[in-house]
Scaffold this motif. Structure first.
Motif, short mmCIF file in Angstrom:
data_model
loop_
_atom_site.label_atom_id
_atom_site.label_comp_id
_atom_site.label_asym_id
_atom_site.label_seq_id
_atom_site.Cartn_x
_atom_site.Cartn_y
_atom_site.Cartn_z
N PRO A 154 0.83 -1.21 0.00
CA PRO A 154 0.00 0.00 0.00
C PRO A 154 0.86 1.26 0.00
N SER A 155 0.29 2.36 -0.50
CA SER A 155 1.03 3.61 -0.64
C SER A 155 0.19 4.77 -0.11
N PRO A 156 0.82 5.95 0.12
CA PRO A 156 0.05 7.13 0.54
C PRO A 156 -1.06 7.48 -0.43
N SER A 209 -0.59 3.44 11.25
CA SER A 209 0.05 4.27 10.23
C SER A 209 0.26 3.47 8.97
N LEU A 210 0.49 4.18 7.87
CA LEU A 210 0.79 3.51 6.61
C LEU A 210 2.08 2.72 6.70
N ARG A 270 2.48 -1.15 5.75
CA ARG A 270 3.44 -1.63 4.74
C ARG A 270 4.36 -2.70 5.32
N ASN A 271 4.85 -2.45 6.53
CA ASN A 271 5.72 -3.43 7.18
C ASN A 271 5.00 -4.75 7.37
N LEU A 272 3.76 -4.67 7.85
CA LEU A 272 2.95 -5.87 8.05
C LEU A 272 2.73 -6.61 6.75
N THR A 273 2.34 -5.88 5.70
CA THR A 273 2.05 -6.50 4.41
C THR A 273 3.29 -7.18 3.84
#
Length: 450
Positions: free
Chosen positions: A119-121, A163-164, A168-171
Motif C-alpha cells: 500500500p502507498s500514501p 500508520s501507513l 506496509r511493514n505488516l504486508t
C-alpha cells in the motif's frame, strides 16, 4: 489485446510449442478481462440489468427504481471494469470512484491510482474517497461494487490509529512468510477500515451489487480482495494466530491494535447476521477456470490434446513444478494420462517463502526455473504467468523455458537465493505483458510434443 513478449533474445529457441504456450496464456488472460466478462455476463434490455455469474447465479435489477447508480471498488482490474460498465450503462450511470494500478480512460467514474503489492500514501488517500462515496449512498441508490484481485493492497485504509508505514511493514512480512492468502487476508481485514465487509457497512442501506473477478483458490468472496462487501468469518483472534504461527515480528502498533480488538475494545468486522448485508448481492463474473478453459480451447485448435490438471494448485512454486514435470514426462513416455501432442494446464497460486538473502523473482519465475531444471526430456515447454502481468515485485509476468534453457548449477544457485530473475533474463526466458487489466491468479502451460 494482451501482448506477451520476451524482453530480449537468449538461448530459448522459439518453436511452435513455445508459440502454442504463449498463445494459450494470452488467450486465457483476454478471456478473463473485464471487458470480455461484462460483455458475456451482463445484459441490458430496456431498463432491466441482468447478471449471470459463472457460478450459475442470476439476478435482474430494474434501473428505473434507483435514484443514483454509482460504481465503487478496487483492484488490478477495477479500471477496466469501470470502463466496461460505463460502456454498458451509458448515461444511466451517475458517478463513481475506483482504485487501481492499471488506469483506464473513463468519463463518469473517477479511476484513481494506488500501489500493489504494498500500500502507498496515494492508495490510502484514494481509498478514503471510495469509502466516502459509499457512505453517501442512500436507500434508493444502486451501488455497483467492483472487486478484483489486488484490492487488498490497492484499497488501503488503515484502521484506527495504524500508520501507513506499519501497514506496509505488516504486508511485506505477510507476503514473505509463506502464509496462505486466507491467512494473509485474515490479518489484513482486521487492520483495515474498508476490508472484511466494512465497505458494505459504509454503503448500507443502499442496494449493493458486487461484481467480482476472483484471484483466489475456491473463489470465496470473503477472501477475494479481502472481501470489502462480504461477511467476514475471521476474527481478531484468527489474525493474531497467523502472526504467531509464522513468527512475524510486526510493529508494536499492529500487535496492540489486534490485541485491543481481541479484548473487545474494538468492534469486530461484520458477520453474515449484520443488517448491512440485507441488500447485498454478489456475482462472480470470472475466475481462474475462465482462463483455463479458453487456454484449453487454444490447445485444441492447434492440434494438441488439452488436459486441465487443476485450478487450485498451491504450495511452494518450486515443489509444484516438480509434480507438473512428472506428469508431463509420464505423458511423453507412456501416453498417460493423455497421449502427446498434448498440453497440460493448471491455475491457482503458488508461493515463495523468502529468506534474508533473497534476490529478484516471483512464484511463476521460480516455477519455470525449477521445472526446467527437473525436465529430463527436451520435447516439453513449460510456461507460467501471473495474469495481472506482475510476478512478485518485478516487471516480468512470468517465464518460459524447456529442458535445455537453464544450466543446472546456475539454476539451483538462483533458486536457493530466490534470485531467478537475472538468470531467466540472461537466457531470454522472461515474459512481459505490462499491466493486463485483469487478475485471475496464475496460469501455467506445459506443451508436450510427440
Amino acid at each position: 489485446m494482451v501482448d506477451i513478449r520476451r524482453p530480449r533474445d537468449g538461448s530459448v529457441s522459439w518453436t511452435p510449442a513455445h508459440e502454442t504456450a504463449v498463445e494459450a496464456l494470452r488467450s486465457g488472460i483476454e478471456a478473463a478481462h473485464p471487458a470480455t466478462r461484462v460483455a458475456e455476463t451482463l445484459s441490458l434490455q430496456a431498463e432491466q440489468l441482468s447478471v449471470e455469474g459463472v457460478d450459475g447465479t442470476t439476478a435482474s435489477y430494474d434501473l428505473e427504481t434507483y435514484d443514483d447508480i454509482v460504481i465503487v471498488g478496487g483492484g488490478n482490474a477495477a479500471g477496466a471494469f469501470a470502463a466496461a460498465l460505463e460502456d454498458r450503462l451509458d448515461d444511466r450511470l451517475t458517478d463513481g470512484v475506483v482504485v487501481t494500478d492499471a488506469p483506464e480512460p473513463t468519463t463518469t467514474v473517477d479511476v484513481l491510482t494506488g500501489d500493489h503489492p504494498l500500500p502507498s500514501p496515494e492508495g490510502v488517500h484514494n481509498s478514503a474517497r471510495v469509502l466516502e462515496r459509499a457512505d453517501r449512498a442512500g436507500e434508493n441508490d444502486l451501488l455497483l461494487t467492483v472487486i478484483t484481485g489486488g484490492a487488498s493492497a490497492l484499497l488501503a485504509a488503515p484502521a484506527g490509529q495504524l500508520s501507513l508505514s506499519a501497514l506496509r511493514n505488516l504486508t511485506e512480512q505477510l507476503l514473505a512468510c509463506g502464509a496462505s492468502i486466507e491467512e494473509i487476508n485474515a490479518v489484513r481485514k482486521h487492520c483495515s477500515a474498508i476490508k472484511g465487509g466494512q465497505l458494505a457497512r459504509a454503503g448500507a442501506p443502499a442496494t449493493v451489487v458486487t461484481l467480482v473477478l476472483s484471484d483466489v483458490i475456491g473463489d470465496d468472496p470473503s477472501t477475494i480482495g479481502s472481501g470489502p462487501t462480504a461477511p467476514d468469518p475471521t476474527t481478531y483472534a484468527d489474525a493474531i494466530a497467523v502472526l504467531d504461527r509464522y513468527e512475524i515480528d510486526v510493529p508494536a502498533a499492529v500487535r496492540n491494535h489486534l490485541s485491543a480488538g481481541n479484548d473487545g475494545d474494538r468492534p469486530e468486522t461484520p458477520t453474515a447476521t449484520e443488517p448491512a448485508f440485507r441488500n447485498v448481492a454478489t456475482h462472480l463474473l470470472g475466475t481462474n477456470r475462465t482462463a483455463l478453459e479458453t487456454a484449453s480451447a487454444v490447445a485444441t485448435e492447434r492440434g494438441y490434446t488439452p488436459l486441465i490438471l487443476s485450478s487450485r494448485v498451491r504450495g511452494e512454486a518450486r515443489e509444484a513444478a516438480l509434480t507438473h514435470v512428472a506428469i508431463a514426462e509420464e505423458c511423453h513416455e507412456t501416453g498417460t494420462p493423455i497421449e502427446p501432442p498434448a498440453v497440460l494446464l493448471s491455475g491457482g497460486e503458488t508461493t515463495v517463502t523468502l529468506s534474508d538473502r533473497s534476490g529478484r523473482g516471483g512464484p511463476n519465475q521460480e516455477f519455470v526455473t525449477s521445472g526446467s531444471l527437473a525436465l529430463e526430456i527436451e520435447d516439453v515447454v513449460i510456461a507460467s504467468i501471473d495474469t495481472d502481468g506482475i510476478d512478485g515485485a518485478t516487471d516480468a509476468a512470468g517465464a518460459i523455458a524447456d529442458g535445455t534453457t537453464v544450466l543446472a548449477a546456475d539454476g539451483r544457485r538462483a533458486l536457493e537465493c530466490h534470485d531467478v530473475y537475472p538468470l531467466l533474463d540472461a537466457h531470454g526466458a522472461l515474459l512481459e505483458t505490462g499491466p493486463t487489466g485483469t487478475n485471475v491468479n496464475d496460469l501455467r502451460v506445459l506443451v508436450i510434443d510427440s
